[in-house]
Design a protein around this motif. Structure first.
Motif, mmCIF file in Angstrom:
data_model
loop_
_atom_site.group_PDB
_atom_site.id
_atom_site.type_symbol
_atom_site.label_atom_id
_atom_site.label_comp_id
_atom_site.label_asym_id
_atom_site.label_seq_id
_atom_site.Cartn_x
_atom_site.Cartn_y
_atom_site.Cartn_z
ATOM 1 N N THR B 144 119.894 119.188 9.053
ATOM 2 C CA THR B 144 120.222 117.826 8.674
ATOM 3 C C THR B 144 119.338 116.835 9.422
ATOM 4 O O THR B 144 119.310 116.843 10.648
ATOM 5 C CB THR B 144 121.689 117.517 9.000
ATOM 6 O OG1 THR B 144 122.482 118.595 8.543
ATOM 7 C CG2 THR B 144 122.129 116.231 8.350
ATOM 8 N N PRO B 145 118.621 115.970 8.701
ATOM 9 C CA PRO B 145 117.836 114.954 9.396
ATOM 10 C C PRO B 145 118.769 113.981 10.111
ATOM 11 O O PRO B 145 119.828 113.637 9.589
ATOM 12 C CB PRO B 145 117.092 114.242 8.270
ATOM 13 C CG PRO B 145 117.150 115.147 7.116
ATOM 14 C CD PRO B 145 118.397 115.950 7.248
ATOM 15 N N LEU B 146 118.340 113.553 11.298
ATOM 16 C CA LEU B 146 119.182 112.682 12.119
ATOM 17 C C LEU B 146 119.578 111.408 11.387
ATOM 18 O O LEU B 146 120.728 110.982 11.433
ATOM 19 C CB LEU B 146 118.437 112.345 13.418
ATOM 20 C CG LEU B 146 119.134 111.388 14.359
ATOM 21 C CD1 LEU B 146 120.489 111.916 14.756
ATOM 22 C CD2 LEU B 146 118.287 111.164 15.599
ATOM 23 N N PHE B 147 118.622 110.805 10.656
ATOM 24 C CA PHE B 147 118.975 109.504 10.059
ATOM 25 C C PHE B 147 119.981 109.666 8.934
ATOM 26 O O PHE B 147 120.824 108.790 8.719
ATOM 27 C CB PHE B 147 117.731 108.727 9.613
ATOM 28 C CG PHE B 147 116.995 109.292 8.431
ATOM 29 C CD1 PHE B 147 115.925 110.128 8.618
ATOM 30 C CD2 PHE B 147 117.357 108.942 7.150
ATOM 31 C CE1 PHE B 147 115.229 110.636 7.540
ATOM 32 C CE2 PHE B 147 116.667 109.426 6.061
ATOM 33 C CZ PHE B 147 115.599 110.292 6.270
ATOM 34 N N VAL B 148 119.924 110.801 8.240
ATOM 35 C CA VAL B 148 120.903 111.052 7.189
ATOM 36 C C VAL B 148 122.277 111.236 7.800
ATOM 37 O O VAL B 148 123.267 110.633 7.372
ATOM 38 C CB VAL B 148 120.502 112.309 6.394
ATOM 39 C CG1 VAL B 148 121.636 112.740 5.484
ATOM 40 C CG2 VAL B 148 119.256 112.036 5.590
ATOM 41 N N LEU B 151 123.741 108.030 9.182
ATOM 42 C CA LEU B 151 124.216 107.162 8.099
ATOM 43 C C LEU B 151 125.584 107.617 7.595
ATOM 44 O O LEU B 151 126.479 106.807 7.369
ATOM 45 C CB LEU B 151 123.222 107.172 6.939
ATOM 46 C CG LEU B 151 122.025 106.237 7.065
ATOM 47 C CD1 LEU B 151 121.064 106.448 5.916
ATOM 48 C CD2 LEU B 151 122.490 104.793 7.090
ATOM 49 N N LEU B 152 125.734 108.940 7.450
ATOM 50 C CA LEU B 152 127.017 109.463 6.988
ATOM 51 C C LEU B 152 128.115 109.167 8.010
ATOM 52 O O LEU B 152 129.230 108.791 7.654
ATOM 53 C CB LEU B 152 126.926 110.978 6.747
ATOM 54 C CG LEU B 152 126.031 111.397 5.584
ATOM 55 C CD1 LEU B 152 125.918 112.907 5.504
ATOM 56 C CD2 LEU B 152 126.566 110.860 4.263
ATOM 57 N N LEU B 154 128.160 106.690 10.151
ATOM 58 C CA LEU B 154 128.427 105.260 10.095
ATOM 59 C C LEU B 154 129.339 104.943 8.919
ATOM 60 O O LEU B 154 130.310 104.193 9.035
ATOM 61 C CB LEU B 154 127.095 104.497 9.955
ATOM 62 C CG LEU B 154 127.182 102.980 9.911
ATOM 63 C CD1 LEU B 154 127.536 102.444 11.277
ATOM 64 C CD2 LEU B 154 125.848 102.384 9.468
ATOM 65 N N PHE B 155 129.036 105.559 7.785
ATOM 66 C CA PHE B 155 129.814 105.345 6.578
ATOM 67 C C PHE B 155 131.258 105.795 6.783
ATOM 68 O O PHE B 155 132.208 105.063 6.498
ATOM 69 C CB PHE B 155 129.163 106.135 5.429
ATOM 70 C CG PHE B 155 129.815 105.925 4.098
ATOM 71 C CD1 PHE B 155 129.840 104.674 3.514
ATOM 72 C CD2 PHE B 155 130.386 106.984 3.417
ATOM 73 C CE1 PHE B 155 130.428 104.471 2.285
ATOM 74 C CE2 PHE B 155 130.980 106.793 2.184
ATOM 75 C CZ PHE B 155 130.999 105.529 1.619
ATOM 76 N N PHE B 159 133.031 102.502 8.220
ATOM 77 C CA PHE B 159 133.387 101.862 6.948
ATOM 78 C C PHE B 159 134.728 102.347 6.417
ATOM 79 O O PHE B 159 135.638 101.556 6.205
ATOM 80 C CB PHE B 159 132.285 102.100 5.916
ATOM 81 C CG PHE B 159 132.633 101.554 4.564
ATOM 82 C CD1 PHE B 159 132.726 100.179 4.362
ATOM 83 C CD2 PHE B 159 132.890 102.399 3.496
ATOM 84 C CE1 PHE B 159 133.076 99.670 3.128
ATOM 85 C CE2 PHE B 159 133.235 101.897 2.261
ATOM 86 C CZ PHE B 159 133.327 100.526 2.082
ATOM 87 N N ILE B 166 130.459 98.463 13.791
ATOM 88 C CA ILE B 166 129.374 98.781 12.868
ATOM 89 C C ILE B 166 128.019 98.780 13.552
ATOM 90 O O ILE B 166 127.121 99.519 13.186
ATOM 91 C CB ILE B 166 129.413 97.791 11.682
ATOM 92 C CG1 ILE B 166 130.573 98.180 10.764
ATOM 93 C CG2 ILE B 166 128.124 97.786 10.901
ATOM 94 C CD1 ILE B 166 130.990 97.086 9.841
ATOM 95 N N PHE B 264 115.728 106.218 15.486
ATOM 96 C CA PHE B 264 116.632 106.233 14.330
ATOM 97 C C PHE B 264 117.995 105.649 14.669
ATOM 98 O O PHE B 264 118.526 104.817 13.951
ATOM 99 C CB PHE B 264 116.832 107.657 13.828
ATOM 100 C CG PHE B 264 115.592 108.267 13.316
ATOM 101 C CD1 PHE B 264 114.948 107.706 12.233
ATOM 102 C CD2 PHE B 264 115.045 109.376 13.916
ATOM 103 C CE1 PHE B 264 113.785 108.249 11.747
ATOM 104 C CE2 PHE B 264 113.884 109.923 13.441
ATOM 105 C CZ PHE B 264 113.252 109.369 12.365
ATOM 106 N N MET B 267 118.056 101.981 15.163
ATOM 107 C CA MET B 267 117.823 101.257 13.925
ATOM 108 C C MET B 267 119.085 101.268 13.059
ATOM 109 O O MET B 267 119.507 100.233 12.536
ATOM 110 C CB MET B 267 116.660 101.886 13.176
ATOM 111 C CG MET B 267 116.342 101.211 11.884
ATOM 112 S SD MET B 267 114.964 102.042 11.107
ATOM 113 C CE MET B 267 114.980 101.247 9.521
ATOM 114 N N ILE B 268 119.696 102.454 12.927
ATOM 115 C CA ILE B 268 120.840 102.575 12.033
ATOM 116 C C ILE B 268 122.074 101.869 12.599
ATOM 117 O O ILE B 268 122.806 101.203 11.880
ATOM 118 C CB ILE B 268 121.122 104.060 11.750
ATOM 119 C CG1 ILE B 268 120.032 104.587 10.832
ATOM 120 C CG2 ILE B 268 122.491 104.260 11.114
ATOM 121 C CD1 ILE B 268 119.944 106.057 10.758
#
Lengths: 312, 322
Positions: B144-148, B151-152, B154-155, B159, B166, B264, B267-268
């Motif tokens: 799994t790429p770190l940024f993916v 993002l998951l 975070l979501f 969220f 956030i 990453f 940024m995220i």
């Protein structure tokens, strides 16, 4: 573990001496297997590696034919239908400009696979030449060439790639160039290690003593025998190149909107992730992960299958 | 031994030289320079004034003079002025380095807390259901790429569940230094640290599992068992002592991964650290900041790798032979 209670009964006829038959005594019972056939036999037994291979073949087919057969175009906008959830019309939903995520996902697969395979191929050629010369020549040439590699190997690749992308500007070609500038070093090291080991084997000496010239030795003796680890390394270069393309595009330094790559799609999804448009992140993320996973299990499987020491 | 350490230390000099040259020349080749990027949008500045500015800043000197200046100043901790932030790069970095160090240390600690027990369990009870579960998780962490993944995360956690903030590094309404301030800092750290650490466990688990599987078949372990040493002691005394030592040595190698990771994660999670600054400066063509950041983190990575190499060669004498 040996089962203690299990008794083995051996029938009496097993103890009789076998009849002599000079006709079959000398015959070869099993067909002789070439290295590649043998490797394939062993790879085929590895279910995980094969499922990785099947996934990649299906993905490649979709990458080639998916965008062609889809009724929607990759860049075609449709503003009334922006950010629509997956439906019969748009299987993977649409993005903020109403572009079809299904079509864009397969287009992204094209980009990813292309970048991955090109980076691996270029690494392969540079690596074979550099590593081959270094390993075969040996001596002072080798020492010098290895010092250069040692220096380059220590540099933080990600930062250099980002700098290169900023300088060269974002495009598919520059991504591949930036990745190969930093990527060939690993391949060269592997080729050199292999050549160094193999050039001292008896069959190479035998070949030399029969008067074989250097090009012939390289072509016939060295290259075929170094292929195993090299192919494994290539299988593992592809996913790291795919990952690198995805993060460059994600940072806005790679493929540019309206064109699609999985990294671009994930980046586009970032500002709207908190609005609940999950499909915009899910599909690119899912396919990046699955592709990396597939290449990695395939690479692992090939590593086992191509290792002649494991030949049974 | 000494020869290896000396050789390994000396190779650092050309490494740093090449790194600084690459960075400097690439920064020079970047489209636009500091003057254009800061005055381009200002219609009151004439091209002549910009030219004068370049002369004053030494941007018209030949590249090796500029390189010499840059290295000379950098060694003294002076990386020049940031043109977008209008302040010395060094003080700009100083204001953010704390956040990044906090994030990186957090990731390192959590990674080891997760990875070491899992690696030991997987190695000790090979092929058990726990081992299979851990190996599956490890494959997932690797692929799994770190940024993916972040993002998951975070979501999911910010969220859908709303458990974590956030973004940012601290709630700005809270007074600096109070207890609430620390709590708020930790709250902002949890998600980025967990995202980074859950994927960073890969190498350690993989190494520990393989090493324990190798070691438990060695003769000295069999001897210990034959003498009747209890199984738990066989592991703590004989096997783990061998397998855990190199893990400590890998710390230096981790630095490279942490640098990449912080880009990453920051940024995220819009976390104000060096990684975020790096991306902002790349986008804003603020090349004094970019060069300073790459030079510092590159040096950190090179020194870290060197330390790991040397420590490993002490721990495992087989490495020294070449």
């Amino acid at each position: 573990m040996v089962q203690k209670d299990e008794r083995v009964t051996i029938p009496d006829e097993w103890f009789k001496p076998k009849e002599k038959d000079s006709d079959i005594a000398e015959s070869v019972v099993r067909p002789s297997l070439s290295y590649w056939k043998d490797a394939w036999h062993r790879l085929r037994k590895n279910k995980l590696a094969i499922s990785g291979l099947v996934f990649l073949i299906v993905l490649t087919l979709f990458a080639i034919f998916g965008p062609v057969f889809s009724p929607h175009s990759v860049t075609g906008t449709d503003y009334p239908n922006q950010n629509k959830a997956p439906s019969a019309e748009h299987w993977f939903g649409t993005d903020e400009a109403g572009r079809d995520v299904f079509t864009r996902t397969w287009y992204g697969a094209r980009i990813s696979l292309f970048v991955g395979v090109m980076a691996a191929l270029i690494d392969f050629f540079i690596g074979i030449i550099y590593g081959g010369i270094s390993g075969y020549k040996g001596g002072r040439t080798d020492t010098l060439m290895m010092r250069i590699i040692e220096i380059l190997y220590g540099l933080p690749h990600l930062l250099v790639v980002i700098l290169l992308m900023v300088v060269m500007g974002a495009s598919l070609t520059t991504i591949i160039i930036a990745l190969t500038i930093t990527g060939w070093v690993g391949m060269a090291r592997i080729v050199r290690g292999q050549v160094l080991q193999i050039k001292n084997y008896e069959f190479v000496t035998a070949s030399k003593s029969f008067g074989a010239k250097t090009p012939r030795i390289i072509r016939k003796n060295l290259l075929p025998n170094t292929m195993g680890p090299i192919i494994v390394q290539m299988t593992l270069t592809v996913p790291s190149a795919i990952f690198a393309e995805a993060f460059l595009s994600f940072l806005g330094l790679g493929i540019q909107v309206p064109f699609a790559s999985w990294g671009v799609m994930a980046n586009d999804a970032l500002p709207v992730i908190l609005s609940g448009y999950w499909w915009r992140l899910f599909f690119p993320a899912f396919f990046i992960s699955m592709t990396m996973f597939a290449f990695n299990v395939l690479g692992d499987g090939m590593q086992d299958a191509l290792d002649p020491k494991l030949r049974g | 031994m000494l020869k290896f350490i000396l050789r390994r230390t000396l190779i650092m000099i050309p490494q740093l030289l090449v790194l600084s040259l690459i960075i400097f020349l690439l920064a020079k080749a970047m489209p636009g320079d500091a003057v254009t990027s800061s005055f381009m949008s200002n219609p009151n500045v004439t091209p002549e004034q910009m030219e004068k500015m370049r002369e004053k800043l030494g941007l018209n000197d030949s590249w090796y003079v500029q390189y010499g200046h840059w290295v000379g100043n950098a060694v003294q901790g002076d990386f020049g002025q940031s043109f977008t932030h209008k302040q010395p790069v060094t003080s700009l970095l100083a204001g953010r380095v704390g956040n990044t160090l906090l994030l990186s240390t957090g990731i390192l600690i959590v990674t080891y807390i997760i990875a070491i027990p899992l690696g030991i369990i997987a190695g000790r009870w090979t092929d058990s259901w726990a081992d299979k579960l851990i190996v599956t998780y490890n494959y997932f962490a690797f692929a799994t790429p770190l940024f993916v993944f972040s993002l998951l995360m975070l979501f999911l956690f910010s969220f859908i569940l709303g458990w974590t903030p956030i973004g940012g590094s601290v709630d700005i309404r809270i007074e600096t230094g109070s207890f609430d301030y620390i709590v708020s800092k930790v709250k902002h750290l949890i998600l980025p640290v967990m995202s980074g650490a859950l994927l960073a466990t890969f190498g350690t688990i993989q190494y520990l599992r393989n090493d324990i599987i190798d070691t438990k078949l060695k003769d000295f372990v069999k001897t210990a068992r034959a003498k009747g040493v209890p199984e738990s002691k066989v592991y703590t005394r004989h096997i783990l002592r061998n397998s855990l030592l190199p893990i400590a040595a890998f710390l230096g190698y981790e630095i490279t991964g942490l640098i990449a990771g912080s880009i990453f994660l920051e940024m995220i999670f819009s976390y104000p650290g060096l990684g975020q600054l790096f991306i902002q400066s790349v986008m804003g063509r603020d090349f004094t900041v970019v060069t300073a950041l790459v030079m510092i983190s590159g040096t950190a990575a090179i020194v870290g790798t060197m330390l790991s190499d040397i420590i490993l060669s002490i721990v495992d004498p087989r490495i020294r032979i070449d």
